[in-house]
Enzyme design. Sequence first.
Site, PDB file in Angstrom:
ATOM      1  N   SER A  42      19.641   5.185  43.888  1.00 14.09           N
ATOM      2  CA  SER A  42      20.516   4.528  44.861  1.00 14.09           C
ATOM      3  C   SER A  42      20.489   5.318  46.162  1.00 14.09           C
ATOM      4  CB  SER A  42      21.951   4.477  44.341  1.00 14.09           C
ATOM      5  OG  SER A  42      22.806   3.970  45.348  1.00 14.09           O
ATOM      6  N   HIS A  43      20.535   4.574  47.278  1.00  8.81           N
ATOM      7  CA  HIS A  43      20.620   5.221  48.584  1.00  8.81           C
ATOM      8  C   HIS A  43      22.036   5.078  49.144  1.00  8.81           C
ATOM      9  CE1 HIS A  43      16.307   5.166  48.094  1.00  8.81           C
ATOM     10  NE2 HIS A  43      16.178   5.927  49.168  1.00  8.81           N
ATOM     11  N   ASN A  44      22.946   4.585  48.300  1.00 10.96           N
ATOM     12  CA  ASN A  44      24.346   4.404  48.707  1.00 10.96           C
ATOM     13  C   ASN A  44      25.086   5.702  48.354  1.00 10.96           C
ATOM     14  OD1 ASN A  44      27.115   3.883  48.473  1.00 10.96           O
ATOM     15  ND2 ASN A  44      26.785   1.711  48.071  1.00 10.96           N
ATOM     16  N   GLY A  56      28.142   6.685  48.614  1.00 14.24           N
ATOM     17  CA  GLY A  56      29.419   6.521  47.900  1.00 14.24           C
ATOM     18  C   GLY A  56      29.183   6.384  46.402  1.00 14.24           C
ATOM     19  N   GLU A  69      13.104  -3.831  47.337  1.00 14.88           N
ATOM     20  CA  GLU A  69      13.857  -5.024  47.718  1.00 14.88           C
ATOM     21  C   GLU A  69      14.570  -5.577  46.477  1.00 14.88           C
ATOM     22  OE1 GLU A  69      13.050  -9.170  49.880  1.00 14.88           O
ATOM     23  OE2 GLU A  69      11.354  -7.776  49.803  1.00 14.88           O
ATOM     24  N   ASP A 125      23.759  -1.541  39.947  1.00 11.96           N
ATOM     25  CA  ASP A 125      23.909  -2.668  40.861  1.00 11.96           C
ATOM     26  C   ASP A 125      25.296  -3.213  40.623  1.00 11.96           C
ATOM     27  OD1 ASP A 125      22.283  -4.121  42.924  1.00 11.96           O
ATOM     28  OD2 ASP A 125      23.205  -5.784  41.854  1.00 11.96           O
ATOM     29  N   TYR A 139      34.354  -2.188  49.305  1.00 13.25           N
ATOM     30  CA  TYR A 139      35.497  -3.099  49.322  1.00 13.25           C
ATOM     31  C   TYR A 139      36.762  -2.481  48.701  1.00 13.25           C
ATOM     32  CZ  TYR A 139      31.906  -6.637  50.295  1.00 13.25           C
ATOM     33  OH  TYR A 139      30.871  -7.364  50.850  1.00 13.25           O
ATOM     34  N   ARG A 172      32.515   0.703  37.039  1.00  9.34           N
ATOM     35  CA  ARG A 172      31.449   1.705  36.853  1.00  9.34           C
ATOM     36  C   ARG A 172      31.796   2.607  35.664  1.00  9.34           C
ATOM     37  NH1 ARG A 172      31.371   2.434  41.666  1.00  9.34           N
ATOM     38  NH2 ARG A 172      29.761   0.892  42.010  1.00  9.34           N
TER      39      ARG A 172
HETATM   40  P1  IMP Z   1      24.279  -2.631  45.686  1.00  7.73           P
HETATM   41  O1  IMP Z   1      24.613  -2.576  44.233  1.00  7.73           O
HETATM   42  O2  IMP Z   1      23.712  -1.332  46.190  1.00  7.73           O
HETATM   43  O3  IMP Z   1      23.471  -3.819  46.042  1.00  7.73           O
HETATM   44  O4  IMP Z   1      25.634  -2.741  46.496  1.00  7.73           O
HETATM   45  C1  IMP Z   1      26.830  -3.027  45.886  1.00  7.73           C
HETATM   46  C2  IMP Z   1      27.908  -3.168  46.925  1.00  7.73           C
HETATM   47  O5  IMP Z   1      29.051  -3.628  46.217  1.00  7.73           O
HETATM   48  C3  IMP Z   1      28.306  -1.859  47.527  1.00  7.73           C
HETATM   49  O6  IMP Z   1      27.640  -1.581  48.712  1.00  7.73           O
HETATM   50  C4  IMP Z   1      29.794  -2.076  47.758  1.00  7.73           C
HETATM   51  O7  IMP Z   1      29.981  -2.789  48.894  1.00  7.73           O
HETATM   52  C5  IMP Z   1      30.195  -2.982  46.640  1.00  7.73           C
HETATM   53  N1  IMP Z   1      30.756  -2.160  45.565  1.00  7.73           N
HETATM   54  C6  IMP Z   1      30.198  -1.845  44.380  1.00  7.73           C
HETATM   55  N2  IMP Z   1      30.987  -1.031  43.670  1.00  7.73           N
HETATM   56  C7  IMP Z   1      32.065  -0.817  44.437  1.00  7.73           C
HETATM   57  C8  IMP Z   1      33.229  -0.030  44.240  1.00  7.73           C
HETATM   58  O8  IMP Z   1      33.439   0.681  43.257  1.00  7.73           O
HETATM   59  N3  IMP Z   1      34.098  -0.077  45.252  1.00  7.73           N
HETATM   60  C9  IMP Z   1      33.923  -0.805  46.376  1.00  7.73           C
HETATM   61  N4  IMP Z   1      32.862  -1.533  46.616  1.00  7.73           N
HETATM   62  C10 IMP Z   1      31.923  -1.538  45.638  1.00  7.73           C
END
Ligand code: IMP
Length: 202
Positions: free
Chosen positions: A11-13, A15, A43, A72, A157, A184
Amino acid sequence: MGAGQKLVIASHNSGKVVEIRALLEPFPVQVVGAAELGLPEPEETGETFAENASIKAEAAARQSGEIALADDSGLCVAALDGQPGIYSARWAGPDRDFLAAMTRVEHELKSKAAKDSRAWFVCALALAASGQTTEIFDGRVFGSLTFPPRGSRGFGYDPIFVPEGYRQTFGEMNPDKKHAISHRAKAFVKLVRAAFVRDETT
Ligand code: IMP
């Protein structure tokens, strides 16, 4: 998974990586983020959370040669027929502007004059290793939406989501409290049972 095993978080997120590191703290694995290894972000072409988690985990496992874990996840809003769902990150645009994404949720609910504020977060974790079948573990947490956003903890969110049985939003909550009840965390309980407890008994 044995002691000292390297585990790439696909993951590059940042948070998410912070939360996953905290959830894996009690386990003897060496956690490395995909960004630290310079791995590209694939992608997300899947149509479900599980498909997208698999795409990310399998790409990271192939590129790193290590076991990889991807998450995801997203927010599903009942009155919006489950949207933004797998598009949760995309609603924030390329700048990952979640204030804009939360405002969009509010506007879409207003435009439908929706009275139903129910929502839920979904998390699909995929554990992949080259040459092996990818395993999926999922979790969800139900709650309701509140506007305006409240709290500056967490990510995404979190400031508009109040989990069932609580008054605080995930954005206001102590992270340990969120980690005890989140989508999670629930997916992690299943992952840990399969990947760690199984090892101790075999
Ligand atoms: P992806 O799974 O990287 O495509 O992105 C999931 C997106 O869902 C994240 O960027 C958040 O915006 C949202 N999301 C997923 N889990 C959480 C959480 O625990 N809190 C708030 N937003 C979340």
